[in-house]
Design a protein around this motif. Structure first.
Motif, mmCIF file in Angstrom:
data_model
loop_
_atom_site.group_PDB
_atom_site.id
_atom_site.type_symbol
_atom_site.label_atom_id
_atom_site.label_comp_id
_atom_site.label_asym_id
_atom_site.label_seq_id
_atom_site.Cartn_x
_atom_site.Cartn_y
_atom_site.Cartn_z
ATOM 1 N N TYR A 11 -0.894 3.812 -2.439
ATOM 2 C CA TYR A 11 -0.217 4.836 -1.621
ATOM 3 C C TYR A 11 1.274 4.499 -1.412
ATOM 4 C CZ TYR A 11 1.011 7.254 2.733
ATOM 5 O OH TYR A 11 1.646 7.968 3.706
ATOM 6 N N ILE A 12 1.556 3.394 -0.786
ATOM 7 C CA ILE A 12 2.953 3.110 -0.443
ATOM 8 C C ILE A 12 3.724 2.648 -1.682
ATOM 9 C CG2 ILE A 12 4.492 1.819 1.077
ATOM 10 C CD1 ILE A 12 2.097 1.522 3.023
ATOM 11 N N ASP A 31 -0.579 -2.979 -11.277
ATOM 12 C CA ASP A 31 -1.732 -2.622 -10.446
ATOM 13 C C ASP A 31 -2.984 -2.851 -11.278
ATOM 14 O OD1 ASP A 31 -3.615 -1.126 -8.645
ATOM 15 O OD2 ASP A 31 -1.738 -0.478 -7.729
ATOM 16 N N ARG A 35 -7.982 -0.063 -6.016
ATOM 17 C CA ARG A 35 -7.975 0.826 -4.845
ATOM 18 C C ARG A 35 -7.134 2.072 -5.115
ATOM 19 N NH1 ARG A 35 -10.511 -2.207 -0.489
ATOM 20 N NH2 ARG A 35 -12.025 -3.243 -1.808
ATOM 21 N N SER A 36 -7.005 2.457 -6.378
ATOM 22 C CA SER A 36 -6.089 3.562 -6.697
ATOM 23 C C SER A 36 -6.490 4.162 -8.039
ATOM 24 C CB SER A 36 -4.656 3.040 -6.740
ATOM 25 O OG SER A 36 -4.589 1.911 -7.608
ATOM 26 N N GLN A 58 -4.682 -7.836 -13.141
ATOM 27 C CA GLN A 58 -5.354 -8.388 -11.967
ATOM 28 C C GLN A 58 -4.460 -9.526 -11.448
ATOM 29 O OE1 GLN A 58 -6.738 -9.201 -9.169
ATOM 30 N NE2 GLN A 58 -8.764 -8.509 -9.847
ATOM 31 N N PHE A 80 3.411 -4.921 -2.721
ATOM 32 C CA PHE A 80 2.543 -4.058 -1.910
ATOM 33 C C PHE A 80 1.058 -4.346 -2.143
ATOM 34 C CE2 PHE A 80 6.430 -1.619 -2.702
ATOM 35 C CZ PHE A 80 6.748 -1.140 -1.430
ATOM 36 N N ASN A 99 -8.333 -12.046 -2.509
ATOM 37 C CA ASN A 99 -7.454 -11.062 -3.147
ATOM 38 C C ASN A 99 -6.022 -11.153 -2.611
ATOM 39 O OD1 ASN A 99 -7.388 -8.676 -5.035
ATOM 40 N ND2 ASN A 99 -6.498 -7.761 -3.207
ATOM 41 N N TYR A 150 -8.165 -9.441 7.367
ATOM 42 C CA TYR A 150 -7.015 -8.735 6.780
ATOM 43 C C TYR A 150 -5.713 -9.274 7.386
ATOM 44 C CZ TYR A 150 -3.513 -5.068 6.230
ATOM 45 O OH TYR A 150 -2.343 -4.393 5.988
ATOM 46 N N LYS A 154 -2.734 -11.699 5.598
ATOM 47 C CA LYS A 154 -1.321 -11.308 5.523
ATOM 48 C C LYS A 154 -0.428 -12.359 6.175
ATOM 49 C CE LYS A 154 -1.150 -7.403 3.403
ATOM 50 N NZ LYS A 154 -0.165 -7.054 2.400
ATOM 51 N N HIS A 198 -6.791 7.953 -1.323
ATOM 52 C CA HIS A 198 -7.769 6.863 -1.289
ATOM 53 C C HIS A 198 -9.193 7.426 -1.357
ATOM 54 C CE1 HIS A 198 -4.462 4.717 1.100
ATOM 55 N NE2 HIS A 198 -4.601 4.016 -0.002
HETATM 56 N N1 LIG Z 1 -0.942 2.066 4.843
HETATM 57 C C1 LIG Z 1 -0.591 1.499 5.995
HETATM 58 O O1 LIG Z 1 -0.564 2.180 7.042
HETATM 59 C C2 LIG Z 1 -0.190 0.038 6.031
HETATM 60 C C3 LIG Z 1 0.106 -0.543 7.274
HETATM 61 C C4 LIG Z 1 0.481 -1.889 7.312
HETATM 62 C C5 LIG Z 1 0.609 -2.619 6.131
HETATM 63 N N2 LIG Z 1 0.280 -2.027 4.943
HETATM 64 C C6 LIG Z 1 0.415 -2.846 3.712
HETATM 65 O O2 LIG Z 1 1.093 -2.085 2.744
HETATM 66 C C7 LIG Z 1 0.626 -2.405 1.438
HETATM 67 C C8 LIG Z 1 0.278 -1.146 0.695
HETATM 68 O O3 LIG Z 1 -0.694 -0.417 1.439
HETATM 69 P P1 LIG Z 1 -1.294 0.951 0.895
HETATM 70 O O4 LIG Z 1 -1.691 1.747 2.075
HETATM 71 O O5 LIG Z 1 -0.373 1.511 -0.114
HETATM 72 O O6 LIG Z 1 -2.622 0.407 0.194
HETATM 73 P P2 LIG Z 1 -3.320 0.935 -1.152
HETATM 74 O O7 LIG Z 1 -4.711 0.404 -1.124
HETATM 75 O O8 LIG Z 1 -3.122 2.398 -1.296
HETATM 76 O O9 LIG Z 1 -2.487 0.220 -2.300
HETATM 77 C C9 LIG Z 1 -2.667 -1.122 -2.662
HETATM 78 C C10 LIG Z 1 -2.643 -1.177 -4.179
HETATM 79 O O10 LIG Z 1 -2.728 -2.540 -4.591
HETATM 80 C C11 LIG Z 1 -3.647 -2.598 -5.697
HETATM 81 N N3 LIG Z 1 -4.202 -3.959 -5.700
HETATM 82 C C12 LIG Z 1 -4.912 -4.566 -4.706
HETATM 83 N N4 LIG Z 1 -5.248 -5.799 -5.075
HETATM 84 C C13 LIG Z 1 -4.758 -5.991 -6.329
HETATM 85 C C14 LIG Z 1 -4.815 -7.067 -7.245
HETATM 86 N N5 LIG Z 1 -5.454 -8.202 -6.973
HETATM 87 N N6 LIG Z 1 -4.198 -6.922 -8.441
HETATM 88 C C15 LIG Z 1 -3.557 -5.768 -8.758
HETATM 89 N N7 LIG Z 1 -3.471 -4.716 -7.930
HETATM 90 C C16 LIG Z 1 -4.087 -4.823 -6.722
HETATM 91 C C17 LIG Z 1 -4.678 -1.520 -5.439
HETATM 92 O O11 LIG Z 1 -5.334 -1.091 -6.606
HETATM 93 C C18 LIG Z 1 -3.796 -0.419 -4.838
HETATM 94 O O12 LIG Z 1 -3.296 0.424 -5.840
HETATM 95 C C19 LIG Z 1 -0.552 -3.366 1.632
HETATM 96 O O13 LIG Z 1 -0.088 -4.665 1.368
HETATM 97 C C20 LIG Z 1 -0.928 -3.205 3.088
HETATM 98 O O14 LIG Z 1 -1.427 -4.403 3.611
HETATM 99 C C21 LIG Z 1 -0.115 -0.728 4.864
#
Ligand SMILES: NC(=O)c1ccc[n+]([C@@H]2O[C@H](COP(=O)([O-])OP(=O)(O)OC[C@H]3O[C@@H](n4cnc5c(N)ncnc54)[C@H](O)[C@@H]3O)[C@@H](O)[C@H]2O)c1
Length: 340
Positions: A11-12, A31, A35-36, A58, A80, A99, A150, A154, A198
């Motif tokens: 997402y982000i 990626d 999760r995407s 990975q 991210f 992870n 979680y 972090k 998601h």
């Molecule tokens: N969405 C929020 O409100 C929020 C708030 C606080 C912090 N965050 C942080 O922001 C970041 C992004 O969040 P998001 O909401 O976009 O999450 P998301 O799940 O949409 O995106 C995370 C991406 O990372 C990929 N990924 C995860 N583990 C991986 C690995 N081992 N190898 C390769 N790719 C991997 C997933 O496939 C996914 O595409 C995260 O680190 C999260 O902790 C998000």
């Protein structure tokens, strides 16, 4: 600039890629689609043309991560990629440690191998845990006491990156790290090219929109007896494009041989009911909901003190009104719904 974005299909991360591409940068997205979806990368490819490269990797695999960075050595990394669903982390903590920490170990090794020195890390207000009321709004000096795997994973990454910038190995290198501690992120691209996507969905705004259109059962609002004006929990919502803009500003203040932590929030909170009503207005139909019991570990009010990021950068949240967040989320949702 050449920028590597991990979690580029998420997402982000995908919104960050889009903004960087719109700004003319060369972007290498990484990626593993855990999760995407590949369709998000297709949208980035359409937007970025030959300035966008993507590698499916990975990140917990150190050799594969090193090989991926070698393809397009970056000047800056935006990290991210992570698992980020709190209840899942309570149920399966080891997956989160493996992870989130494992991917970050690999990434830092890979950065050293290509002499990449600067990284902006997606951290979270979850590293603060459940601060007492006197600590809210939350400043960066609030004690970090996460209450689940979680948040702990972090915080461990923050500690690891601090050790990395201060390490004596390769000490001639001016490594630098910015920790951006996000609060609640929502909304979508201003041109509706991508949005929050998601499965399963765990975030309030997209769940409200799905409930409004019958794609999700009625929303359960956990607790309506909190000490807040309408009795529901208050959180600090930031539009994803404002959040990405904070990364662009952060590039300018990456320190040398130091880490810099900044909260990215508006300082204003919105209650669950306020978000729900804004989603109803955006969707033009009511969001069905029912009140349920409180959830463990949900503090009544979590709001950032954004004074530090305001002082150190030119970042100001420009699109983070509930109206702007929910309307952009709805536009993308409605467009996707038509095409699926
Ligand atoms: N969405 C929020 O409100 C929020 C708030 C606080 C912090 N965050 C942080 O922001 C970041 C992004 O969040 P998001 O909401 O976009 O999450 P998301 O799940 O949409 O995106 C995370 C991406 O990372 C990929 N990924 C995860 N583990 C991986 C690995 N081992 N190898 C390769 N790719 C991997 C997933 O496939 C996914 O595409 C995260 O680190 C999260 O902790 C998000």
């Amino acid at each position: 600039m050449k920028i590597t974005v991990t979690g580029a299909a998420g997402y982000i991360g995908s919104h960050a890629c889009l903004r960087l591409l719109d700004d003319g940068h060369q972007v290498h997205g990484l990626d593993n689609f855990s999760r995407s979806f590949p369709r998000t990368v297709d949208a980035l490819q359409r937007a970025g043309g030959d300035r966008f490269h993507f590698t499916q990797v990975q990140l917990t695999d150190q050799a594969a991560t090193a090989a991926a960075l070698q393809l397009h050595p970056p000047e800056i990394v935006m990290h991210f990629a992570a698992f980020a669903v709190v209840p899942e982390s309570v149920k399966f903590p080891l997956i989160y440690w493996h992870n989130n920490v494992g991917a970050t170990v690999s990434l830092l090794h890979a950065m050293d191998a290509v002499d990449a020195r600067k990284i902006i890390f997606s951290s979270t207000c979850a590293t603060y845990g459940e601060p007492n009321a006197a600590r809210i709004p939350i400043g960066e000096d609030c004690p970090q006491r996460p209450t689940h795997a979680y948040g702990e994973s972090k915080l461990a990454c923050e500690h690891m990156m601090k050790a990395w910038v201060q390490s004596h190995a390769l000490a001639d290198r001016d490594r630098g790290v910015v920790f951006l501690r996000y609060f609640n992120v929502a909304g979508g691209d201003y041109l509706d090219r991508i949005g929050e996507d998601h499965d399963p969905e765990t975030h309030l705004v997209p769940i409200c929109l799905r409930a409004a259109t019958g794609r999700h059962p009625e929303l359960v609002v956990y607790g309506n007896d909190y000490p807040t004006p309408d009795g529901t929990c208050i959180r600090d919502y930031v539009h994803v494009e404002d959040l990405v803009a904070a990364h662009i500003e952060a590039i300018k203040v990456i320190p040398r041989r130091e880490t810099l932590a900044m909260n990215v929030g508006t300082g204003n909170g919105a209650s669950v009911l306020e978000v729900l009503h804004a989603c109803s207005a955006a969707a033009g139909r009511p969001v069905p909901f029912a009140f349920g019991p409180r959830r463990d570990g949900d503090p009544p009010r979590l709001v950032s003190n954004p004074e530090k990021i305001f002082r150190l950068t030119n970042w100001r949240p420009a699109r983070s009104s509930l109206e702007s967040i929910t309307q952009s989320a709805w536009r993308w949702f409605a467009k996707e719904k038509k095409s699926t």
